[in-house]
Design an enzyme around this catalytic site. Sequence first.
Site, short mmCIF file in Angstrom:
data_model
loop_
_atom_site.label_atom_id
_atom_site.label_comp_id
_atom_site.label_asym_id
_atom_site.label_seq_id
_atom_site.Cartn_x
_atom_site.Cartn_y
_atom_site.Cartn_z
N GLY A 31 -51.77 -41.26 140.04
CA GLY A 31 -52.25 -40.11 140.13
C GLY A 31 -53.50 -40.41 138.77
O GLY A 31 -52.99 -41.22 137.95
N ALA A 32 -53.65 -39.08 138.96
CA ALA A 32 -54.30 -38.72 137.25
C ALA A 32 -55.72 -39.98 136.83
O ALA A 32 -55.53 -40.79 136.44
CB ALA A 32 -53.71 -38.91 136.05
N HIS A 37 -59.26 -46.04 138.90
CA HIS A 37 -58.96 -46.59 139.93
C HIS A 37 -59.63 -45.89 140.95
O HIS A 37 -59.68 -46.36 141.28
CB HIS A 37 -58.14 -44.86 140.17
CG HIS A 37 -56.53 -44.72 139.35
ND1 HIS A 37 -56.49 -43.89 137.98
CD2 HIS A 37 -55.69 -45.72 139.24
CE1 HIS A 37 -55.24 -43.79 137.39
NE2 HIS A 37 -55.15 -45.49 138.09
N GLY A 147 -55.34 -53.23 138.93
CA GLY A 147 -56.65 -53.32 137.63
C GLY A 147 -55.60 -54.36 137.47
O GLY A 147 -54.73 -54.35 137.23
N ASP A 150 -52.90 -53.53 133.70
CA ASP A 150 -51.40 -54.23 133.98
C ASP A 150 -51.61 -56.19 134.09
O ASP A 150 -51.34 -56.22 134.95
CB ASP A 150 -50.85 -53.40 134.85
CG ASP A 150 -50.90 -51.97 133.41
OD1 ASP A 150 -51.48 -51.39 132.67
OD2 ASP A 150 -50.66 -50.88 134.93
N SER A 186 -55.07 -43.59 132.15
CA SER A 186 -54.28 -42.38 131.72
C SER A 186 -53.93 -41.49 130.77
O SER A 186 -54.01 -40.49 130.80
CB SER A 186 -53.69 -41.94 133.70
OG SER A 186 -53.87 -42.97 134.80
N ARG A 187 -53.34 -42.72 130.58
CA ARG A 187 -52.31 -42.11 129.02
C ARG A 187 -54.12 -41.71 127.83
O ARG A 187 -53.63 -41.58 126.32
CB ARG A 187 -51.84 -43.36 128.54
CG ARG A 187 -50.67 -43.08 129.50
CD ARG A 187 -49.25 -44.37 128.90
NE ARG A 187 -48.01 -43.76 129.51
CZ ARG A 187 -48.09 -44.78 130.89
NH1 ARG A 187 -48.22 -45.66 130.73
NH2 ARG A 187 -46.58 -44.16 131.49
O1 PAF Z 1 -49.82 -49.00 137.47
C1 PAF Z 1 -49.34 -48.07 138.11
O2 PAF Z 1 -50.09 -47.66 138.12
C2 PAF Z 1 -48.44 -48.32 138.82
O3 PAF Z 1 -47.19 -49.18 137.53
C3 PAF Z 1 -47.62 -49.17 140.18
C4 PAF Z 1 -48.76 -49.88 140.74
C5 PAF Z 1 -49.23 -48.00 141.08
C6 PAF Z 1 -45.83 -48.79 140.23
O4 PAF Z 1 -45.69 -47.25 140.15
#
Ligand code: PAF
Length: 279
Positions: A31-32, A37, A147, A150, A186-187
Amino acid sequence: MQIIRDIAMLHRAVTALKQGGKSVALVPTMGALHDGHISLVRMAKRVADHAVVSIFVNPTQFGPNEDFAAYPRDEARDAALLAQQGTALLWAPDVGTMYPGGHSTHIEVAELGADYCGAARPGHFDGVATVVAKLFNQVRPDVAIFGEKDWQQLAIIRRMARDLDFAIDILGAPIARDTDGLALSSRNAYLSTAQRTAATAFPQALTVAAKAIATGSDVEETLAKTEAAIVAGGFDSVDYVALADAENLERLSAFRKPARLLAAARMGKTRLIDNLAVG
Ligand code: PAF
């Protein structure tokens, strides 16, 4: 857009979406939602007939002193954004549905999870791999999209899907950046205005480093200079700046392709990650 919180209802809804041989792409999120996203949702709609998005702030991937409680949550806003994008289904289970009492199984992708963010956040990737495996079993998508911000997470999920024979195509989507180069996250919302301005030092330092390494500069020296530049730019500390094999994440002390520059740095209470292809 359907919003579903119950696993049996989810199975019925996904079966209905798949009728007539239609395909489903899953975008797992916490979320956020931001434009990064949304770019994943757009990709989901390009590669499959239906986009399914999950929102679940996963407690098992946060350490005891991390920001689980403070993590931004606004499901109504997120749902409106997803509906605008033509998302077919929002899967939004609660913690009790995802981890019923007595839940005691977890997944560890040992080889890829120990270094980098895994070293700074013990247990984090076990939590990620476990929840993503559960999301795959719950939604049963044809494709799943993550994405590239990460990068380590993406490598771990690809390895887990391969090792556990998930018949799901794992796609990485390019990092979405603000106009000044900071990767969307989001952070970023935790940063004050002054911190947000200073944070551009992070992608700038990585861009300089990636060019230097690709054009023959000494790797160790460049990594050390990059850490110093990030701290000089206003960050309090650097968790790591490393050159890694882009696929198996092995640390590289000399440049060879495919390579990725991976980094995490802290400003106040905010921890940011970023990465760039080298060469
Ligand atoms: O990247 C994220 O937002 C989270 O690590 C994920 C892949 C949704 C797992 O909780």
